[in-house]
Design a protein around this motif. Structure first.
Motif, PDB file in Angstrom:
ATOM      1  N   ALA D  45       0.996  -1.267   0.014  1.00  0.00           N
ATOM      2  CA  ALA D  45       0.059   0.059  -0.016  1.00  0.00           C
ATOM      3  C   ALA D  45       0.850   1.032  -0.020  1.00  0.00           C
ATOM      4  N   ALA D  46       2.020   1.316   0.783  1.00  0.00           N
ATOM      5  CA  ALA D  46       3.042   2.197   0.738  1.00  0.00           C
ATOM      6  C   ALA D  46       3.388   2.597  -0.799  1.00  0.00           C
ATOM      7  N   ILE D  47       4.001   1.384  -1.265  1.00  0.00           N
ATOM      8  CA  ILE D  47       4.425   1.944  -2.745  1.00  0.00           C
ATOM      9  C   ILE D  47       3.351   2.123  -3.636  1.00  0.00           C
ATOM     10  N   ILE D  48       2.024   1.644  -3.582  1.00  0.00           N
ATOM     11  CA  ILE D  48       0.959   1.977  -4.245  1.00  0.00           C
ATOM     12  C   ILE D  48       0.734   3.582  -4.006  1.00  0.00           C
ATOM     13  N   LEU D  49       1.011   4.198  -2.830  1.00  0.00           N
ATOM     14  CA  LEU D  49       0.597   5.557  -2.661  1.00  0.00           C
ATOM     15  C   LEU D  49       1.672   6.328  -3.449  1.00  0.00           C
ATOM     16  N   TYR D  50       2.802   5.843  -3.047  1.00  0.00           N
ATOM     17  CA  TYR D  50       4.036   6.579  -3.926  1.00  0.00           C
ATOM     18  C   TYR D  50       3.633   6.512  -5.346  1.00  0.00           C
ATOM     19  N   ALA D  51       3.304   5.524  -5.885  1.00  0.00           N
ATOM     20  CA  ALA D  51       2.989   5.565  -7.396  1.00  0.00           C
ATOM     21  C   ALA D  51       1.866   6.245  -7.797  1.00  0.00           C
ATOM     22  N   LEU D  52       0.810   6.405  -6.887  1.00  0.00           N
ATOM     23  CA  LEU D  52      -0.505   7.236  -7.034  1.00  0.00           C
ATOM     24  C   LEU D  52       0.068   8.707  -7.022  1.00  0.00           C
ATOM     25  N   ILE D  53       1.034   9.121  -6.268  1.00  0.00           N
ATOM     26  CA  ILE D  53       1.166  10.493  -6.086  1.00  0.00           C
ATOM     27  C   ILE D  53       2.355  10.902  -7.130  1.00  0.00           C
ATOM     28  N   PHE D  54       3.462  10.178  -7.325  1.00  0.00           N
ATOM     29  CA  PHE D  54       4.613  10.659  -8.198  1.00  0.00           C
ATOM     30  C   PHE D  54       4.527  10.062  -9.477  1.00  0.00           C
ATOM     31  N   GLY D  55       3.379   9.235  -9.892  1.00  0.00           N
ATOM     32  CA  GLY D  55       3.262   8.656 -11.105  1.00  0.00           C
ATOM     33  C   GLY D  55       4.142   7.189 -11.202  1.00  0.00           C
ATOM     34  N   VAL D  56       3.230   6.221 -11.834  1.00  0.00           N
ATOM     35  CA  VAL D  56       3.915   4.830 -12.145  1.00  0.00           C
ATOM     36  C   VAL D  56       5.312   4.682 -12.529  1.00  0.00           C
ATOM     37  N   VAL D 129       1.172  -6.275  -9.381  1.00  0.00           N
ATOM     38  CA  VAL D 129      -0.164  -6.116 -10.004  1.00  0.00           C
ATOM     39  C   VAL D 129      -0.802  -4.711 -10.286  1.00  0.00           C
ATOM     40  N   PHE D 130      -0.435  -3.733  -9.318  1.00  0.00           N
ATOM     41  CA  PHE D 130      -0.784  -2.496  -9.650  1.00  0.00           C
ATOM     42  C   PHE D 130      -0.128  -1.578 -10.595  1.00  0.00           C
ATOM     43  N   PHE D 131       1.134  -2.005 -10.804  1.00  0.00           N
ATOM     44  CA  PHE D 131       1.826  -1.218 -11.858  1.00  0.00           C
ATOM     45  C   PHE D 131       1.384  -1.933 -13.213  1.00  0.00           C
ATOM     46  N   ALA D 132       1.152  -3.140 -13.103  1.00  0.00           N
ATOM     47  CA  ALA D 132       0.571  -3.800 -14.509  1.00  0.00           C
ATOM     48  C   ALA D 132      -0.586  -3.210 -14.791  1.00  0.00           C
ATOM     49  N   TYR D 133      -1.452  -2.840 -14.106  1.00  0.00           N
ATOM     50  CA  TYR D 133      -2.865  -2.362 -14.177  1.00  0.00           C
ATOM     51  C   TYR D 133      -2.800  -0.682 -14.575  1.00  0.00           C
ATOM     52  N   ALA D 134      -1.842  -0.057 -13.627  1.00  0.00           N
ATOM     53  CA  ALA D 134      -1.830   1.480 -13.772  1.00  0.00           C
ATOM     54  C   ALA D 134      -1.005   1.897 -14.983  1.00  0.00           C
ATOM     55  N   GLY D 135       0.007   1.016 -15.527  1.00  0.00           N
ATOM     56  CA  GLY D 135       0.917   1.301 -16.151  1.00  0.00           C
ATOM     57  C   GLY D 135       0.446   1.436 -17.669  1.00  0.00           C
TER      58      GLY D 135
END
Lengths: 98, 110, 188, 145
Positions: D45-56, D129-135
């Motif tokens: 969840a921390a990694i996902i928050l980082y990706a949400l704010i700063f971009g995948v 999995v998050f990177f795969a979807y959001a990328g």
């Protein structure tokens, strides 16, 4: 006794907010209601810890306080950019055309 | 001494519960999104803080109080941020406050 | 009081579930699913299943909302409207539900220490955790030690799910040179 | 000038907290609720928050997908190897009693190692999995929105 009254009050508040989340005309109303619902759940879990005499359940309330934020931010990100991968910068905004 | 602390805790809890209820009724009754934001603010700041302070008084000087303090600080940090982002997103996407006369809108949106 | 809280939380769960079923708007359904797992976790806390509540909080509220939104970016915003009402599926669902409700009549009472499920291996696990393993959290002892093989299976399942997802949507297509940038033109 | 300054600052404050709490859930799982699965979800969840704010894209540079893939496999492998270690010690597969001379210490070491493996796998899998979807760059058409 005081905790029991507080728990009952929280349950009523949760019901009202949930109705707003279901009825809310715009998506933002729903997001606001779900976020507020999360805050009330944190309070409810803390209160129930006292009610059952096992306040160590606060670990979960703490986790909620951390995680609820992520869900809300993801929804907002999606509202604004219709995409989860864009950076929250002026550049990302320009690219997404909003 | 403990009676005083109990009474204080009860007062904090009652005030907090009333604040949470007021906030919830506001979320249900107020007419548009931007006014509902204010009501949500009551729940997230005064309601939360008063209830958690009441619980801290009940718990005394234990690990529980520290955890409650962390919950309080975290929500006081995240909740206004989420609300800010929500209002920002709503305004950017084009939701306008109810009842704003047209001449008060920014130039480009008339 | 605990019973009362249980009942109210179950009522909230019911309302949320019905709302999720009836909304045609996938975004609303995602948000309400988030609220559903929040309520669920509070219910688990009240039923003393703290480890489950922690999992539900971390997965349900945090990750699955985000992953559902990620899926929404790959699909449409509204569910397709259904045409009309057909009786056979409704009958099947109603009969199954009635049978399940009938089945609950024979279940042991909630929290009954003399029910068959509680008397089989549970006393052994509790005594063994106290005497042999000596850690306070029995759930961890059961998951990691007594049923270690199951947990290994779960880890393998998660890993397999990753492989599946990466095979389906993990590869970047030629027009995805830079994630997060918009595809320049859209040719109708 | 910079957009969403508030979000960036608060997230930067929050991400270390989430990771720290994840580590607490991971290694305190013997004493309080928690364990590898929950801890992995929190760190992810921390990694996902980082990706949400700063971009995948930037998140992919910080948490490299190659490393995460290796992590996902290594977690499962660690779990399985603990089982083989017990086998070599003379017991059954995953029987931690045989890991160390003392049964209780063996159980403790076994449980902590195994939970750590689960935590590694879950962190890596959720983030990937998050990177795969959001990328992906699929945009939603205006008529669908």
């Amino acid at each position: 006794m005081m905790i029991a009254a507080a728990t009952a009050g929280l349950l009523v508040a949760m019901l009202i907010v949930l109705l707003r989340a279901i009825a809310g005309p715009s998506l933002y109303d729903r997001a606001l209601a779900v976020n507020s619902f999360g805050t009330k759940i944190v309070l409810l879990i803390a209160a129930m810890g006292f009610l059952t005499g096992r306040p160590e359940f606060l670990d979960i309330a703490l986790l909620y306080a951390l995680v609820n934020f992520i869900g809300t931010i993801a929804m907002l990100k999606f509202f604004r950019y219709r995409h989860l991968g864009v950076a929250s910068t002026a550049k990302g905004k320009a690219e997404s055309g909003l | 001494m403990s009676v005083i602390i109990d009474i204080l805790a009860g007062a904090f809890l009652a005030l907090g519960t009333v604040s949470v209820l007021i906030g919830s009724f506001g979320i249900w009754r107020l007419p548009d999104f931007y006014t509902r934001l204010h009501a949500a603010g009551i729940t997230d700041t005064s309601g939360l803080a008063l209830m958690l302070i009441g619980m801290m008084l009940l718990a005394g000087w234990t690990l529980v109080t520290v955890k409650l303090l962390f919950v309080l600080l975290l929500i006081l940090l995240t909740s206004p941020t989420a609300t800010h982002a929500l209002a920002n997103a709503a305004y950017t996407v084009g939701l306008r406050p109810l009842g704003v006369p047209e001449q008060d809108l920014p130039e480009k949106e008339r | 009081m605990e019973m009362f809280v249980d009942m109210v939380l179950m009522g909230l769960l019911g309302i949320t579930a019905v709302a999720i079923v009836f909304t045609r708007h996938l975004f609303t359904a995602t948000m309400l699913a988030g609220a559903y797992s929040l309520t669920c976790a509070a219910l688990f806390v009240n039923l003393d299943a703290v480890d489950v509540a922690l999992t539900e909080a971390a997965i349900g509220a945090g990750i699955s909302t985000v992953l559902l939104l990620g899926t929404l970016t790959l699909t449409r915003r509204r569910e397709k409207a259904h045409k009309g009402f057909s009786w056979p599926p409704f009958l099947v669902v109603a009969v199954t539900g009635a049978l399940l409700l009938y089945g609950t009549v024979d279940m042991p009472a909630f929290g009954d220490p003399n029910s068959p499920g509680m008397r089989h291996v549970v006393p052994e696990y509790i005594a063994g955790t106290r005497d042999d393993i000596q850690i306070p959290n029995i759930v961890t002892a059961i998951l990691a030690s007594y049923r270690g093989f199951d947990t290994l299976g779960e880890a393998v399942v998660i890993f397999t799910a990753l492989i599946g997802v990466l095979l389906m949507v993990g590869r970047r297509r030629p027009d995805d040179e830079e994630a997060g940038t918009r595809r320049p033109e859209r040719h109708p | 000038m910079r957009h969403h300054l508030v979000l960036r600052v608060v997230s930067k404050l929050l991400i270390p907290f989430i990771i720290l709490y994840g580590l607490y859930v991971q290694f305190h799982g013997d004493f309080s609720p928690g364990g590898g699965f929950q801890a992995g979800a929190l760190v992810a969840a921390a990694i996902i928050l980082y990706a949400l704010i700063f971009g995948v894209d930037r998140a992919r540079r910080v948490f490299s997908p190659a490393v995460l893939t290796v992590m996902a496999a290594a977690g499962v492998l660690l779990f399985a190897l603990v089982g083989y270690a017990a086998l070599l010690g003379g017991g059954n597969y995953l029987d931690y009693d045989y890991l160390l001379p003392s049964d209780t210490a063996g159980q403790h070491v076994g449980i902590i190692t195994v939970e750590f493996g689960v935590g590694l796998t879950v962190t890596a899998v959720m983030a990937l999995v998050f990177f795969a979807y959001a990328g992906r760059t699929d945009e939603i058409d205006d008529e669908d929105w």
